[in-house]
Design an enzyme around this catalytic site. Sequence first.
Site, PDB file in Angstrom:
ATOM      1  N   GLY A  60      36.179  21.421  83.556  1.00 30.34           N
ATOM      2  CA  GLY A  60      35.250  21.980  84.529  1.00 30.34           C
ATOM      3  C   GLY A  60      35.839  22.151  85.908  1.00 30.34           C
ATOM      4  CG  MET A  65      39.653  11.641  77.713  1.00 29.45           C
ATOM      5  SD  MET A  65      41.236  12.148  78.417  1.00 29.45           S
ATOM      6  CE  MET A  65      40.685  12.888  79.951  1.00 29.45           C
ATOM      7  CB  SER A 114      32.932  18.949  82.154  1.00 30.94           C
ATOM      8  OG  SER A 114      32.053  17.864  82.345  1.00 30.94           O
ATOM      9  CG  MET A 166      32.551  17.870  77.657  1.00 33.75           C
ATOM     10  SD  MET A 166      31.255  18.235  76.447  1.00 33.75           S
ATOM     11  CE  MET A 166      29.837  18.465  77.505  1.00 33.75           C
ATOM     12  CB  SER A 167      33.535  14.116  83.678  1.00 29.67           C
ATOM     13  OG  SER A 167      32.702  15.078  84.326  1.00 29.67           O
ATOM     14  N   GLY A 168      30.598  14.109  81.930  1.00 30.17           N
ATOM     15  CA  GLY A 168      29.204  13.745  82.142  1.00 30.17           C
ATOM     16  C   GLY A 168      28.622  14.399  83.362  1.00 30.17           C
ATOM     17  N   GLY A 169      29.363  15.316  83.965  1.00 29.48           N
ATOM     18  CA  GLY A 169      28.895  16.064  85.127  1.00 29.48           C
ATOM     19  C   GLY A 169      28.479  17.474  84.750  1.00 29.48           C
ATOM     20  CB  VAL A 170      26.434  19.971  86.581  1.00 32.56           C
ATOM     21  CG1 VAL A 170      27.211  20.154  87.886  1.00 32.56           C
ATOM     22  CG2 VAL A 170      25.708  21.251  86.209  1.00 32.56           C
ATOM     23  CB  CYS A 224      36.562   7.562  88.512  1.00 36.31           C
ATOM     24  SG  CYS A 224      38.192   7.318  87.771  1.00 36.31           S
ATOM     25  CB  CYS A 269      43.578  11.525  86.606  1.00 35.59           C
ATOM     26  SG  CYS A 269      42.444  11.458  85.199  1.00 35.59           S
TER      27      CYS A 269
END
Length: 350
Positions: free
Chosen positions: A120, A26, A7, A1-5, A192, A96
């Site tokens: 996601g 991560m 995922s 979960m990247s912190g985006g909508v 990133c 990645c």
Amino acid sequence: MSGGVDSSVAALLLSREGYDVVGVTMRLWSEEDGETAAGHRGCCSIEDIEDARRVCRALGIPHYVLDVRREFRAHVMDYFITEYQRGRTPHPCIACNDRIKFDFLLRRAAMMDADCVATGHYARIVRDSDGWSLRCGVDAGKDQSYVLFGLGQEQLRRVLLPVGGYAKAQIRELAREAGLHLADKADSQEVCFIPGGDYREFMRQHIRPRPGMLVDTAGRALGEHEGVEFFTVGQRRGLGVATGERLFVTEVEPETGRVVLGSADDLAKPGARVGRVTYVKGQAPSEPVRAAVKIRYNGRALPATLEPRGDGAVVWFDEPQRAVTPGQAAVFYDGDEVLGGGFIDGAAER
């Protein structure tokens, strides 16, 4: 979960389907642990980790943070730097995915007794009569199958891509309906680990550039440059010369330090040599086949003939293409199915 909508909604959808979901973020890099530039639109910052944690709390699922900064530096950041030093143009998201998400994380998931890893990404996985296939996402404008071409059968059977069957607008609406706070959060648009998006400044901080000469296609000197690391095939801006005609980078020679400039016509090539080729089904075609080929992430799929050659391939385009860029991926499609792909070594001439 990247912190985006994306995922976040992937976790939401799987929870609704009855999966036992664990959220994992991560920690890939740190700009001195949070000193990101204002307006940074990358991912995986401290703020993004907190966004992922809030979503997991709202969904009632556990959330863990894995520190993979050492692996990310070795397999993504160092690769990024080395490729530019070799006169190639890397795609760090592919590295990645290959080495971090679908290698390291899959192995870590097995240690956590997890059956699958879900992300996601906008792509789909389908079970066929002859194995698993990777397909484009239904939202053509968000399709991310290009950066997933390295997935093979063993990985595909353990990967879930819940958002691939939805349009982006639908994903945001699902997030709103579920009351997730990041429903309208902007998409990541930068590398990133390069806040601000200036890769040249990043390179200056990590290497000593190698100055050299700018030359035309006949080898005549046009000027000097700061370093081959700051040029990519197809580049037109920032060349540092004014000749009265539109010039493009047609070749980068790290061995000699020369950067060759030419016209748009000089960029047009009939084919591409592709190395480190893998096929999703694990088997290369036994003879040349027709395929659609993408040679850049946001490019269209080009009609071509795919000619396997050992562990590589040559792609012959129906029409000559500009900016066949070493280091970028060439991904082969049959309709919406990803056949495989590899990395461009250079242009092919008939």
